[in-house]
Write a protein that holds these residues in place. Structure first.
Motif, mmCIF file in Angstrom:
data_model
loop_
_atom_site.group_PDB
_atom_site.id
_atom_site.type_symbol
_atom_site.label_atom_id
_atom_site.label_comp_id
_atom_site.label_asym_id
_atom_site.label_seq_id
_atom_site.Cartn_x
_atom_site.Cartn_y
_atom_site.Cartn_z
ATOM 1 N N ALA A 175 31.291 61.906 63.666
ATOM 2 C CA ALA A 175 30.754 62.245 62.341
ATOM 3 C C ALA A 175 31.911 62.469 61.379
ATOM 4 N N ILE A 176 31.917 61.739 60.272
ATOM 5 C CA ILE A 176 32.988 61.804 59.283
ATOM 6 C C ILE A 176 32.505 62.607 58.072
ATOM 7 N N LEU A 177 33.364 63.499 57.606
ATOM 8 C CA LEU A 177 33.068 64.245 56.390
ATOM 9 C C LEU A 177 34.365 64.446 55.616
ATOM 10 N N THR A 226 34.011 43.941 52.178
ATOM 11 C CA THR A 226 32.709 43.580 51.614
ATOM 12 C C THR A 226 31.802 42.938 52.659
ATOM 13 N N LYS A 227 32.402 42.385 53.723
ATOM 14 C CA LYS A 227 31.618 41.774 54.802
ATOM 15 C C LYS A 227 31.304 42.763 55.920
ATOM 16 N N LEU A 228 31.868 43.986 55.787
ATOM 17 C CA LEU A 228 31.699 44.976 56.862
ATOM 18 C C LEU A 228 30.990 46.228 56.366
ATOM 19 N N THR A 229 30.225 46.106 55.280
ATOM 20 C CA THR A 229 29.624 47.291 54.665
ATOM 21 C C THR A 229 28.699 48.050 55.610
ATOM 22 N N THR A 230 28.053 47.344 56.534
ATOM 23 C CA THR A 230 27.144 48.022 57.464
ATOM 24 C C THR A 230 27.899 48.728 58.589
ATOM 25 N N HIS A 231 29.181 48.441 58.733
ATOM 26 C CA HIS A 231 29.967 49.010 59.830
ATOM 27 C C HIS A 231 31.030 49.992 59.345
ATOM 28 N N VAL A 232 31.249 50.042 58.022
ATOM 29 C CA VAL A 232 32.349 50.846 57.476
ATOM 30 C C VAL A 232 31.803 51.754 56.378
ATOM 31 N N GLN A 233 32.309 52.981 56.309
ATOM 32 C CA GLN A 233 32.015 53.893 55.203
ATOM 33 C C GLN A 233 33.320 54.266 54.505
ATOM 34 N N SER A 234 33.235 54.538 53.222
ATOM 35 C CA SER A 234 34.451 54.816 52.457
ATOM 36 C C SER A 234 34.307 56.116 51.677
ATOM 37 N N TYR A 235 35.467 56.737 51.401
ATOM 38 C CA TYR A 235 35.542 57.955 50.581
ATOM 39 C C TYR A 235 36.706 57.779 49.607
ATOM 40 N N GLU A 236 36.510 58.305 48.391
ATOM 41 C CA GLU A 236 37.543 58.172 47.365
ATOM 42 C C GLU A 236 37.961 59.552 46.871
ATOM 43 N N ILE A 237 39.266 59.791 46.795
ATOM 44 C CA ILE A 237 39.828 61.034 46.282
ATOM 45 C C ILE A 237 40.429 60.732 44.915
ATOM 46 N N GLU A 238 39.910 61.405 43.882
ATOM 47 C CA GLU A 238 40.408 61.181 42.519
ATOM 48 C C GLU A 238 41.816 61.753 42.362
ATOM 49 N N SER A 239 42.487 61.339 41.281
ATOM 50 C CA SER A 239 43.873 61.766 41.043
ATOM 51 C C SER A 239 43.990 63.272 40.809
ATOM 52 N N PHE A 240 42.898 63.922 40.379
ATOM 53 C CA PHE A 240 42.931 65.357 40.095
ATOM 54 C C PHE A 240 42.308 66.175 41.233
ATOM 55 N N GLU A 241 42.149 65.554 42.402
ATOM 56 C CA GLU A 241 41.503 66.226 43.522
ATOM 57 C C GLU A 241 42.419 66.290 44.738
ATOM 58 N N ALA A 242 42.094 67.216 45.628
ATOM 59 C CA ALA A 242 42.669 67.254 46.972
ATOM 60 C C ALA A 242 41.515 67.054 47.950
ATOM 61 N N GLY A 243 41.732 66.217 48.961
ATOM 62 C CA GLY A 243 40.675 65.930 49.924
ATOM 63 C C GLY A 243 41.007 66.486 51.297
ATOM 64 N N PHE A 244 39.962 66.781 52.077
ATOM 65 C CA PHE A 244 40.133 67.294 53.431
ATOM 66 C C PHE A 244 39.219 66.499 54.366
ATOM 67 N N LEU A 245 39.821 65.967 55.433
ATOM 68 C CA LEU A 245 39.119 65.096 56.371
ATOM 69 C C LEU A 245 38.666 65.895 57.593
ATOM 70 N N PHE A 246 37.371 65.743 57.925
ATOM 71 C CA PHE A 246 36.793 66.424 59.082
ATOM 72 C C PHE A 246 36.213 65.391 60.039
ATOM 73 N N TYR A 247 36.524 65.537 61.351
ATOM 74 C CA TYR A 247 35.869 64.773 62.402
ATOM 75 C C TYR A 247 34.996 65.736 63.191
ATOM 76 N N ASN A 248 33.701 65.462 63.229
ATOM 77 C CA ASN A 248 32.763 66.340 63.951
ATOM 78 C C ASN A 248 32.951 67.801 63.522
ATOM 79 N N HIS A 249 33.114 67.999 62.198
ATOM 80 C CA HIS A 249 33.238 69.329 61.577
ATOM 81 C C HIS A 249 34.553 70.037 61.922
#
Length: 374
Positions: free
Chosen positions: A170-172, A128-151
């Protein structure tokens, strides 16, 4: 007269001669002659080491001073979490920092932002003190996620919450829904073998079992939609309208079999399908209604003729039996009498003639014999 300068217990002094740093002064009282061209800057040891207008590097050659400092150098690809006496104080960006270590204990946690994912040693309670320096992503229980660095794909992510540094990479994160899904094919115009154009509403249920294939295929849903269209056009185009209306439920089995041939290619399990509606043109509806009405009238006429034939045959059989059997004839007389008695309270018969003949005259049949009065 001398100039007196006092350095407090929570302070350290920096002695300058003609603007150049000489040495550090410990707590105490110091006197300087006015002509000596000395000056002293007092710094609080509870605050970071900083001298206005002076670079930190100008002081680091003094070993006495540096023994009382914690010096931190943060590279361009790093961030550093700064703790004072076990409590998080701040995040340090690239640069050089110095902190007095005489009253407080300092600790530092480094993170290389070229690897954007937050290391495990970073306490998640600090986010909560690092919101300007950190980004977050959430994967729901019914989903599969895929992490990309610079595409570039890195790995598949399980359900959960993930945190990444904001930096040069770049995070996606892309997600794929693994729940059962439904595709509706609405108002699709198709032509039967006998050139009748109709519209079809169709539904199909499926579930993604290989989410990586869903990412590899461009316009994934559209491609399934097209395959479903092709399967239905193939089926409808092979049948005449009457056959299609009679066998419309078979369209679902046919389309489903065609789709399942593509299951491996799409990474999808096709679960079910069905025809919702077949919509005919207005003139074709009128023709079919006319045909249906004619069929129903013909069926009604046929039933009527069958009943009339059966009734005539029954009368003929009765007449034959009466000719052959006198007792049955007498029973018929009694039947006539019963019909009369149901409607008339009393009956008086005079004159000669057979009873049956006289009864027939009473109910309106014209016979020459006898005379009756009721």
């Amino acid at each position: 007269m001398f100039t007196k300068i006092t350095i407090q217990t929570d302070e350290r002094g920096l002695l300058f001669h003609k603007g150049s740093y000489v040495r550090m002064l410990l707590p105490g009282t110091y006197r300087f002659a006015p002509w000596s061209q000395h000056s002293v800057t007092a710094l609080k040891v509870t605050k970071p080491f900083a001298v206005e207008g002076k670079e930190l590097a100008l002081f680091l050659h003094d070993e006495t001073l540096t023994r009382q400092l914690d010096v931190v150098r943060v590279a361009d690809h790093e961030v550093v979490l700064h703790y004072e006496d076990g409590q998080f104080e701040q995040l340090l960006k690239p640069g050089v920092y110095a902190f007095w270590n005489v009253l407080k204990r300092h600790a530092f946690v480094r993170a290389d932002i070229r690897d954007p994912e937050l290391p495990a040693e970073v306490d998640r309670a600090l986010l909560t003190k690092l919101t300007t320096h950190v980004q977050s992503y959430e994967i729901e229980s019914f989903e599969a996620g895929f992490l990309f660095y610079n595409h570039v794909l890195q790995r598949q992510l399980a359900p959960g919450k993930y945190y990444f540094w904001r930096g040069p990479t770049a995070i996606l994160v892309k997600t794929v829904d693994l729940r059962q899904q439904q595709m509706d094919l609405l108002g699709q115009e198709m032509m039967t073998e006998d050139k009748v154009t109709l519209r079809l509403n169709f539904v199909c249920q499926y579930k993604i079992v290989r989410p990586d294939r869903a990412l590899e295929l461009k316009a994934f849903d559209e491609q399934i939609h097209i395959q479903l269209q092709l399967a239905l056009r193939e089926y409808v185009g092979s049948l005449k309208l009457d056959d299609l209306l009679r066998r419309k439920q078979e369209a679902a089995s046919f389309a489903l079999s065609r789709l399942r041939e593509k299951s491996e290619e799409f990474g999808v399990s096709f679960l079910g399908a069905g025809v919702k509606d077949i919509i005919l043109p207005g003139d074709m509806k009128e023709i079919l209604n006319t045909v249906l009405l004619a069929e129903k009238k013909a069926q009604a006429n046929l039933i009527t003729r069958r009943e009339e034939t059966a009734s005539t045959r029954s009368l003929l059989n009765t007449a034959k039996l009466m000719d052959e059997n006198e007792t049955l004839f007498r029973l018929k007389e009694l039947e006539f009498l019963e019909k009369i008695c149901e409607k008339i309270g009393s009956v008086s018969l005079t004159g000669g003639g057979d009873l049956l003949e006289r009864l027939q005259m009473l109910i309106g049949e014209k016979k020459p014999a006898g005379r009756g009065r009721a």
